[in-house]
Design an enzyme around this catalytic site. Sequence first.
Site, PDB file in Angstrom:
ATOM      1  N   GLU A 411       0.848  -1.206   0.000  1.00 12.89           N
ATOM      2  CA  GLU A 411       0.000   0.000   0.000  1.00 12.89           C
ATOM      3  C   GLU A 411       0.882   1.254   0.000  1.00 12.89           C
ATOM      4  O   GLU A 411       0.513   2.281   0.579  1.00 12.89           O
ATOM      5  CB  GLU A 411      -0.941   0.017   1.219  1.00 12.89           C
ATOM      6  CG  GLU A 411      -1.756  -1.248   1.414  1.00 12.89           C
ATOM      7  CD  GLU A 411      -3.126  -1.212   0.737  1.00 12.89           C
ATOM      8  OE1 GLU A 411      -3.560  -0.125   0.338  1.00 12.89           O
ATOM      9  OE2 GLU A 411      -3.733  -2.279   0.588  1.00 12.89           O
TER      10      GLU A 411
HETATM   11  C1  LIG Z   1       3.367  -9.671   0.099  1.00 15.32           C
HETATM   12  C2  LIG Z   1       3.038  -8.600  -0.885  1.00 15.32           C
HETATM   13  C3  LIG Z   1       1.754  -8.429  -1.345  1.00 15.32           C
HETATM   14  C4  LIG Z   1       1.448  -7.467  -2.310  1.00 15.32           C
HETATM   15  N1  LIG Z   1       0.167  -7.380  -2.796  1.00 15.32           N
HETATM   16  C5  LIG Z   1      -0.066  -6.567  -3.873  1.00 15.32           C
HETATM   17  C6  LIG Z   1      -1.332  -6.601  -4.547  1.00 15.32           C
HETATM   18  O1  LIG Z   1      -2.251  -7.330  -4.152  1.00 15.32           O
HETATM   19  N2  LIG Z   1      -1.501  -5.835  -5.652  1.00 15.32           N
HETATM   20  C7  LIG Z   1      -0.509  -5.023  -6.127  1.00 15.32           C
HETATM   21  O2  LIG Z   1      -0.699  -4.349  -7.116  1.00 15.32           O
HETATM   22  N3  LIG Z   1       0.709  -4.938  -5.495  1.00 15.32           N
HETATM   23  C8  LIG Z   1       0.956  -5.707  -4.380  1.00 15.32           C
HETATM   24  N4  LIG Z   1       2.182  -5.669  -3.756  1.00 15.32           N
HETATM   25  C9  LIG Z   1       3.232  -4.793  -4.266  1.00 15.32           C
HETATM   26  C10 LIG Z   1       3.538  -3.630  -3.336  1.00 15.32           C
HETATM   27  O3  LIG Z   1       2.522  -2.696  -3.391  1.00 15.32           O
HETATM   28  C11 LIG Z   1       4.913  -3.075  -3.742  1.00 15.32           C
HETATM   29  O4  LIG Z   1       5.882  -4.005  -3.333  1.00 15.32           O
HETATM   30  C12 LIG Z   1       5.209  -1.742  -3.106  1.00 15.32           C
HETATM   31  O5  LIG Z   1       4.384  -0.759  -3.648  1.00 15.32           O
HETATM   32  C13 LIG Z   1       6.663  -1.321  -3.312  1.00 15.32           C
HETATM   33  O6  LIG Z   1       7.038  -1.415  -4.649  1.00 15.32           O
HETATM   34  P1  LIG Z   1       8.356  -2.231  -5.034  1.00 15.32           P
HETATM   35  O7  LIG Z   1       8.333  -3.519  -4.346  1.00 15.32           O
HETATM   36  O8  LIG Z   1       8.481  -2.226  -6.500  1.00 15.32           O
HETATM   37  O9  LIG Z   1       9.523  -1.370  -4.403  1.00 15.32           O
HETATM   38  P2  LIG Z   1      10.262  -0.148  -5.106  1.00 15.32           P
HETATM   39  O10 LIG Z   1       9.277   0.798  -5.633  1.00 15.32           O
HETATM   40  O11 LIG Z   1      11.296  -0.677  -6.019  1.00 15.32           O
HETATM   41  O12 LIG Z   1      10.956   0.512  -3.842  1.00 15.32           O
HETATM   42  C14 LIG Z   1      12.220   0.106  -3.345  1.00 15.32           C
HETATM   43  C15 LIG Z   1      12.692   1.144  -2.362  1.00 15.32           C
HETATM   44  O13 LIG Z   1      12.820   2.405  -3.027  1.00 15.32           O
HETATM   45  C16 LIG Z   1      12.077   3.388  -2.372  1.00 15.32           C
HETATM   46  N5  LIG Z   1      11.575   4.332  -3.349  1.00 15.32           N
HETATM   47  C17 LIG Z   1      10.911   4.063  -4.496  1.00 15.32           C
HETATM   48  N6  LIG Z   1      10.601   5.197  -5.120  1.00 15.32           N
HETATM   49  C18 LIG Z   1      11.064   6.217  -4.354  1.00 15.32           C
HETATM   50  C19 LIG Z   1      11.048   7.644  -4.458  1.00 15.32           C
HETATM   51  N7  LIG Z   1      10.480   8.268  -5.476  1.00 15.32           N
HETATM   52  N8  LIG Z   1      11.637   8.352  -3.487  1.00 15.32           N
HETATM   53  C20 LIG Z   1      12.203   7.736  -2.446  1.00 15.32           C
HETATM   54  N9  LIG Z   1      12.249   6.416  -2.285  1.00 15.32           N
HETATM   55  C21 LIG Z   1      11.692   5.651  -3.235  1.00 15.32           C
HETATM   56  C22 LIG Z   1      10.979   2.653  -1.662  1.00 15.32           C
HETATM   57  O14 LIG Z   1      10.476   3.364  -0.579  1.00 15.32           O
HETATM   58  C23 LIG Z   1      11.708   1.391  -1.224  1.00 15.32           C
HETATM   59  O15 LIG Z   1      12.427   1.679  -0.059  1.00 15.32           O
HETATM   60  C24 LIG Z   1       2.469  -6.608  -2.779  1.00 15.32           C
HETATM   61  C25 LIG Z   1       3.784  -6.761  -2.285  1.00 15.32           C
HETATM   62  C26 LIG Z   1       4.077  -7.740  -1.368  1.00 15.32           C
HETATM   63  C27 LIG Z   1       5.481  -7.882  -0.898  1.00 15.32           C
END
Ligand SMILES: Cc1cc2nc3c(=O)[nH]c(=O)nc-3n(C[C@H](O)[C@H](O)[C@H](O)COP(=O)(O)OP(=O)(O)OC[C@H]3O[C@@H](n4cnc5c(N)ncnc54)[C@H](O)[C@@H]3O)c2cc1C
Lengths: 603, 603
Positions: A411
């Site tokens: 989220e």
């Molecule tokens: C168990 C689980 C269930 C999930 N369920 C769903 C689901 O049902 N539907 C769905 O659509 N998604 C789902 N997700 C995905 C989840 O919403 C994402 O993992 C989350 O939004 C983070 O994206 P990412 O993993 O790509 O991390 P990234 O976006 O790659 O982030 C990596 C790091 O970079 C930081 N970062 C990224 N952008 C910036 C910025 N602009 N400025 C500063 N810091 C930044 C982040 O804070 C984090 O620390 C799920 C994830 C998990 C692990």
Amino acid sequence: MNTTETTKNELLRGGQFLVKETKAEDVFTPEDFSEEQKMMRDSVKEFVDREIWPLKERFEHKDYALTEEVMRKAGELGLLGVAVPEEYGGLGMGFVTTMLVCDYISGATGSVATAFGAHTGIGTLPITLYGTEEQKKKYVPKLATGEWFGAYALTEPGAGSDANSGKTKAVLSEDGKHYSISGQKMWISNSGFCHTMIVFARIEDDKYITGFIVENDPENGISMGEEEKKLGIHSSSTRQVFFSDTKVPVENMLGERGEGFKIAMNALNVGRIKLAAASLDAQRRVIANAVQYANERIQFNVPISSFGAIKLKLAEMATNAYVSESASYRAGKNIEDRIALRIKAGNSHQEAELKGVEEYAIECSILKVAVSEDVQNCADEGIQIYGGMGYSADTPMESAWRDARIARIYEGTNEINRMLAVGMLVKKAMKGHVDLLNPAQAVAAELMGIPSFEKPDFSELLSEEKAMIAKLKKVFLMVAGSAVQKYGNDLEEHQQTLLAAADILIEIYMAESGILRTEKNAKRFGEETQKEQVAMSQLYLYHAVDIITVKAKEAILSFSEGDEQRAMLMGLKRFTKYQNMPNIGELRRTIAHKVISENTYPF
Amino acid sequence: MNTTETTKNELLRGGQFLVKETKAEDVFTPEDFSEEQKMMRDSVKEFVDREIWPLKERFEHKDYALTEEVMRKAGELGLLGVAVPEEYGGLGMGFVTTMLVCDYISGATGSVATAFGAHTGIGTLPITLYGTEEQKKKYVPKLATGEWFGAYALTEPGAGSDANSGKTKAVLSEDGKHYSISGQKMWISNSGFCHTMIVFARIEDDKYITGFIVENDPENGISMGEEEKKLGIHSSSTRQVFFSDTKVPVENMLGERGEGFKIAMNALNVGRIKLAAASLDAQRRVIANAVQYANERIQFNVPISSFGAIKLKLAEMATNAYVSESASYRAGKNIEDRIALRIKAGNSHQEAELKGVEEYAIECSILKVAVSEDVQNCADEGIQIYGGMGYSADTPMESAWRDARIARIYEGTNEINRMLAVGMLVKKAMKGHVDLLNPAQAVAAELMGIPSFEKPDFSELLSEEKAMIAKLKKVFLMVAGSAVQKYGNDLEEHQQTLLAAADILIEIYMAESGILRTEKNAKRFGEETQKEQVAMSQLYLYHAVDIITVKAKEAILSFSEGDEQRAMLMGLKRFTKYQNMPNIGELRRTIAHKVISENTYPF
Ligand SMILES: Cc1cc2nc3c(=O)[nH]c(=O)nc-3n(C[C@H](O)[C@H](O)[C@H](O)COP(=O)(O)OP(=O)(O)OC[C@H]3O[C@@H](n4cnc5c(N)ncnc54)[C@H](O)[C@@H]3O)c2cc1C
Ligand SMILES: Cc1cc2nc3c(=O)[nH]c(=O)nc-3n(C[C@H](O)[C@H](O)[C@H](O)COP(=O)(O)OP(=O)(O)OC[C@H]3O[C@@H](n4cnc5c(N)ncnc54)[C@H](O)[C@@H]3O)c2cc1C
């Protein structure tokens, strides 16, 4: 404030808590639950204690079918349709009641919490909020009863925080009858057993993605990856989902073309406050188990609950849980009231709900961050109280700790939500929705003036604490105000400052919520009934002042220098100064005593 | 200080760091490793990169045999015998080298870290330290080479932190030839594959328990429970061990009758500093992986390492790792020097080592707490940097987080170690081993006097930081001094104050260690080589000042009132005041830049 939007109580706009005083009478508290709500709560509790808690071990062993079964049973009881209007097969209950159900159904295991949240919050709600009449008639009744399950597919391997950057494509067929969706989604909760997915994809080179309701049909080019191996929520199904020329009728587009990003973000707003709610009962259960263990475990010939080190932990855990509850239901009721106002003003239910939640997006982000971190810390201390047994899968602490960890990631990560909270507030100010400028200028003027040495009369209960909150708001205005002046639109580039400002904002909202709840209850039930609640409100505030001091100082040192820096540091001192400092040891003992003697989380 | 106990450098007694200034030249730093030590380090690294890291996934799947196999290979390379004198088949290396091996062998998985620590630190060492010549000849060579494995069986279901309260009995046979041991031990690391155990049991109604070397022979009334299901260290064998009339020859008694508790506690002293060492390379590996991920992961069209939020994390992680290293090797070398001094003074190697470690028991507790918490936070931020991928078992973050969690529990919980650190210091003061009284009185006098408004010259590198350390020591003396005055021997009853005092003590030792290391290196390698190290020393100190302010205030508010309280709060302000406040944002950017551009932990 828009005058068409007042109820008998003052209803502040989202973010306005920072610049307007909220009266204790005007906050909703868990003690205000109606009889109906209490019945709801008790029946959910009873359901969890019967169907989930005793099976905790199975949930740790990747029993996805069990989660599905529990979800089905929840559906039979109507729990999946609490938020759904009656005309679509739901119970049509208010926002607070939906939070309440989300709160109590989520306490036993994060697997059910996630399945429930993904299904109701982001799997169903976008349809009730943005769907056409046909879409709602077709899908919502099935989802509301648990005949079908929903999922939400936004994230892709290359598109996480940057949700609008997804590569999944939707191509209109030549006859204009359907879209053909191709692409790869990742981390999709409930994917293993869902019947529908809200899928976001890009049409041509649109700037923004578009939402679609997609039925999960393997014959239609939909395939799934293996279950992800995860740190926690072991029985929540999470898979990659591959779309290869998946045909979706044009009438399944959700909202308008290019509206998907907005839909996704709005679904997340609701998702965030519900995630906070979903992290409340987990805290209560950890605390209840921890104190029971501490009362039973004998070392050095006494129960370990008699040690100051353990009392300290129990007091802090209970305090955070109490404040988490206070803030979550306070904001939840604001949303409910705002929806009611909008309906009164002639909005459709759909539009009213949409705008109602959007209004409080700042509070939703604040709550998501604060409560997800509270439940993590709570479980962490729970482990520590159990000692070696806390490290064992035979006690309920370690799974609580692992499950809690996800709430800080999904989220929107807590970093993203921190920056959003402040960013949205600044935007609201620029749009004139919340007047920060005048209050910020007033603070700046105050900084130049001579501080008053008058000693206010703080004999009334919590009056010093409320004066402190008013001052802490000035700290935020001072820090954020100067930062905006300095960085202008580049503020987002200066994330360290944004993060520090967010922590200040969060602590203010949380501390104030605890104080207002206690004040309200002291007024109606008598001060003598609120001894421990007063102590918790004071203890939380005391820590908040420390955190705010640290974060504000860090920010001030990072973006200012010379006279300006000196003036702000002086201001910080003035605005964080107690007239009467509390006795922290005493407060903790008072709180711990209650928790220990009641042998549970008693608030 | 005992004059027979000086080397060419000033060698402070344990705990004296608080009241004497340590000169930069007198601290040992990782940059002082000898060629031999560097070779050792590199060959251990190479071993881990070949035999452990690539098999990480198997270690997560309860592959106990793999741990045993790796341990056997480590034995073949001599790594299990680094600390063992050559005459008993070991390499007979100094204390620092044994820490070094422990550090680098432990970085890839907590399973090996625990197996290694349990075998060498508490499974073998008590025999080399307390064993008779016959015992050493019989057991140590086998343990040093990994032909046999050792375990340490102290904890019982009813005796954890209260280790001397065990119910396991040892009854002398009528012919006086053996003891018959009966009882139940719990949480015994390496139990599944050990050949010997150091077992603690009570003879008759002795006040203190007695240690025995027990061979693991199922025919001799020894049986094991199932493998415990644990949060982490999944391939570390941990079982209950049941003794039923297990016959142990009288000559297998370790030390004297009733000396077991002392033996157990002394083994834990070594265990604690080794546990700190064992939490260092885990941090380096998490940081290296996190920065590599952050440099590769693109969101919003840029690598996430370009975001301030990520830089902040990397800077803080690197800073804590750097300071952890600094403090661990500083104390390790003190122990080594103290042992050398004692040997020179005529002590046997055995006695010298025993007393050498005991001397620094305070530092051992400090390190155990600080570094185990650093590695936990490091892994926690590692998860967060990976976002959703951090929650996946396919990346190395979540196991690092789970594995780190045990270090805060075993070898004495962090609460117990916090209270011990301060408790031992106070005892040392009462015994006259460390003069706290005079310095505390000087601080009290200073509090009454008028503060000087002179502005010292802080142009020399880190001179303001060193002046700050001197002041922070006064904070400790002020708080702990008043607490002792107030509570006397009851201090232990007042655990909240003890815990706060411990945090102050810990931060002082850690911050000072980072500063001294950097100062020493700047002097010999040139300031320009230490830009980031200076920034890390300053950043760590800055946070330490905040923590100390918060903890001291909390304590002062809890145990004092009126004028005394006011005086102490004033003193606290004075003693935590910077002449030139650092720019925190700038410091973090400097550090992060280095980590990001080197794409690893580069210090
Ligand atoms: C168990 C689980 C269930 C999930 N369920 C769903 C689901 O049902 N539907 C769905 O659509 N998604 C789902 N997700 C995905 C989840 O919403 C994402 O993992 C989350 O939004 C983070 O994206 P990412 O993993 O790509 O991390 P990234 O976006 O790659 O982030 C990596 C790091 O970079 C930081 N970062 C990224 N952008 C910036 C910025 N602009 N400025 C500063 N810091 C930044 C982040 O804070 C984090 O620390 C799920 C994830 C998990 C692990
Ligand atoms: C994976 C694992 C491996 C282990 N390996 C070994 C091993 O090889 N050999 C061995 O002998 N033991 C081993 N242990 C046991 C370990 O040393 C104990 O778990 C630890 O000492 C804590 O004891 P306990 O679990 O009984 O907790 P308890 O002592 O019951 O402590 C519970 C809580 O009470 C607190 N507490 C206890 N006493 C006090 C007090 N006086 N004042 C304030 N707070 C107090 C503790 O800090 C803790 O928070 C292992 C444990 C684990 C989990």
